[in-house]
Design an enzyme around this catalytic site. Structure first.
Site: not given
Ligand SMILES: NC(=O)c1ccc[n+]([C@@H]2O[C@H](COP(=O)([O-])OP(=O)(O)OC[C@H]3O[C@@H](n4cnc5c(N)ncnc54)[C@H](O)[C@@H]3O)[C@@H](O)[C@H]2O)c1
Length: 448
Positions: A122, A268, A226, A265
């Site tokens: 994001t 996101c 809410n 919570g």
């Molecule tokens: N988890 C969700 O529900 C969700 C939903 C929609 C969007 N997102 C977005 O997706 C993105 C990732 O979220 P997530 O929940 O998967 O995060 P996360 O922390 O679970 O996973 C991220 C991974 O990226 C790795 N990482 C960090 N920097 C790195 C780099 N420079 N090179 C290689 N690997 C690297 C970390 O070691 C980690 O394993 C965020 O921007 C988040 O806002 C997440």
């Protein structure tokens, strides 16, 4: 077609598995060597229903490496799914994306064939077409255009339901630098979601704004429900669930996410809503709806704390059931259960807590001041007031026969999982947003 995935976390690992399940060769890379090792061994690096099964079934097409040349040089498409943490001002930071782009760019500098970079993390509107594109061009020495494509492709998944969310989305959102890049990404998605699925294509900044607009609109509905709940807590004869159900029958509104309960919570909703407000502020525009949505959400823990402290006997014990931000996930980021446990502990109460999956993570955050108990029954039996904060299915099984020792008990049923009538004579089940029950309960308690 070979796809590399940078970032094997909560979103990246499920994307690896889903792409492999649709016939793509997928190679993962992560800054965390443990995640690389797990994916190489076809072990799901994060907990997510159905993920391990996909890793096992499609292991022939899944690999992982710590070598950027291998991950990027052998692929046609690279997805970037690394964290974009919110800064103190609420804007998403691009540091991890830019660091990944530096590594990717160095490999692309030595590769001549077409490559598509897809940012799934994001980002703030203007980032992908601005600083991220600039850095990609600097690091690779190549220009975004006919030889190098750039897309923004956020996912609208909910943890605990990620695989289903990826396979059956309401629609797919693609922001594209140009038609060639969008066509290639759409061709990948057609294999994942089918020929009939709705795919919205637009420029990069519109897609970035769409991502946070959708989440802000959904949180606005939650906060509206809410707000209605808090009014009905105080309005004689009113029941917020009856009102919300009727309001949601209007086709202009709809019932989804219009459930009066407690705040939202997770990783996101809260931060996307705050970022939306921040975008407006940075542009000199106003986003009062986003600011009010966030303020109402923060109010929910205060509201519940006031209700609990209003009904609990002095020196009493409260149990918080549910510490993950939603069922089927151990994630506690911005979870209402954890925030409530902290707030009740700060209010001087003895706090017990329970969760089927998130005990470990929650204990680390809450420390020794909150005792995590291993069973729901034990929590209910030891507490004067129990609050069900996460609608885990097992909490619906709490029975009137669990507490028949004559002690006066209350259960605050935030998600209306229990049949309040069935508990008459054992303990008082209080439904949030239902003034009559609230008033009766507090009166009964005051009389004791
Ligand atoms: N988890 C969700 O529900 C969700 C939903 C929609 C969007 N997102 C977005 O997706 C993105 C990732 O979220 P997530 O929940 O998967 O995060 P996360 O922390 O679970 O996973 C991220 C991974 O990226 C790795 N990482 C960090 N920097 C790195 C780099 N420079 N090179 C290689 N690997 C690297 C970390 O070691 C980690 O394993 C965020 O921007 C988040 O806002 C997440």
């Amino acid at each position: 077609m070979r796809i590399s995935v940078v970032g094997l976390g909560k979103l990246g690992a499920p994307i690896v598995a889903v792409l492999a399940s649709k016939g793509f060769e997928v190679i993962g890379i992560d800054a965390n060597p443990l995640f690389v090792e797990k994916v190489s061994d076809h072990i799901a690096p994060v907990e997510e229903p159905g993920l391990q099964e996909l890793f096992t079934q499609h292991k022939a097409r899944i690999s992982a490496t710590e070598d950027w040349s291998n991950a990027i040089g052998t692929a046609d498409i690279t997805c970037i799914i690394v964290p974009t943490p919110s800064g103190a001002d609420g804007a998403f930071r691009n540091d991890y994306v830019l660091s990944a782009i530096d590594n990717i760019g160095r490999v692309l500098a030595k590769k001549s064939s077409y490559h598509l970079i897809v940012v799934n993390a994001t980002t703030m509107p203007g980032s992908v077409g601005g600083p991220i594109r600039q850095r990609l061009e600097q690091a690779s020495g190549r220009k975004v255009g006919p030889d190098l494509g750039l897309c923004y492709n956020p996912e609208f998944i909910a943890l605990g339901d990620v695989i289903k969310g990826l396979l059956h989305p309401d629609f797919v959102l693609i922001g594209e630098s140009d038609k060639k890049a969008g066509d290639l990404l759409e061709s990948v998605y057609r294999k994942v979601v089918g020929a009939q699925a709705d795919i919205a294509r637009m420029n990069l900044v519109n897609a970035e704004l769409t991502k946070i607009s959708i989440n802000t609109y959904v949180t606005m509905k939650i906060s509206f429900a809410n707000m209605l709940g808090e009014i009905c807590d105080r309005l004689e004869g009113a029941d917020a669930s009856v009102v919300a159900d009727a309001v949601g029958r209007d086709s202009r509104i709809g019932k989804k996410y219009l459930t009066p309960a407690i705040g939202y919570g997770g990783p996101c909703f809260p931060r996307d809503t705050i970022a939306f407000g921040r975008v407006a502020h940075l542009l000199g525009a106003r986003a009062e709806l986003a600011l009010a949505t966030d303020a109402i959400n923060r109010r929910q823990v205060v509201r519940l704390t006031e209700i609990v402290t209003g009904m609990i006997p002095s020196g009493g014990t409260v149990a918080v059931l549910g510490l993950s931000y939603k069922p089927s996930t151990p994630v506690i980021e911005e979870s209402q259960g954890v925030l409530l446990a902290k707030s009740l502990q700060e209010a001087g109460l003895v706090v017990l807590a329970h969760d089927p999956m998130a005990q470990g993570a929650a204990q680390t955050v809450l420390g020794e001041s909150v005792r995590i108990v291993p069973s729901t029954r034990e929590a209910v039996q030891q507490a004067d007031v129990t609050v069900i904060t996460t609608p885990w299915p097992e909490y619906a099984a709490i029975g009137p026969d669990w507490a028949h020792d004559g002690r006066r008990r209350f259960i605050i049923d935030c998600w209306h999982q229990l049949d309040a009538q069935a508990f008459a004579g054992s303990c008082a089940v209080v439904r949030l947003g239902q003034q009559v029950t609230m008033a009766a309960s507090t009166k009964r308690l005051a009389a004791e």
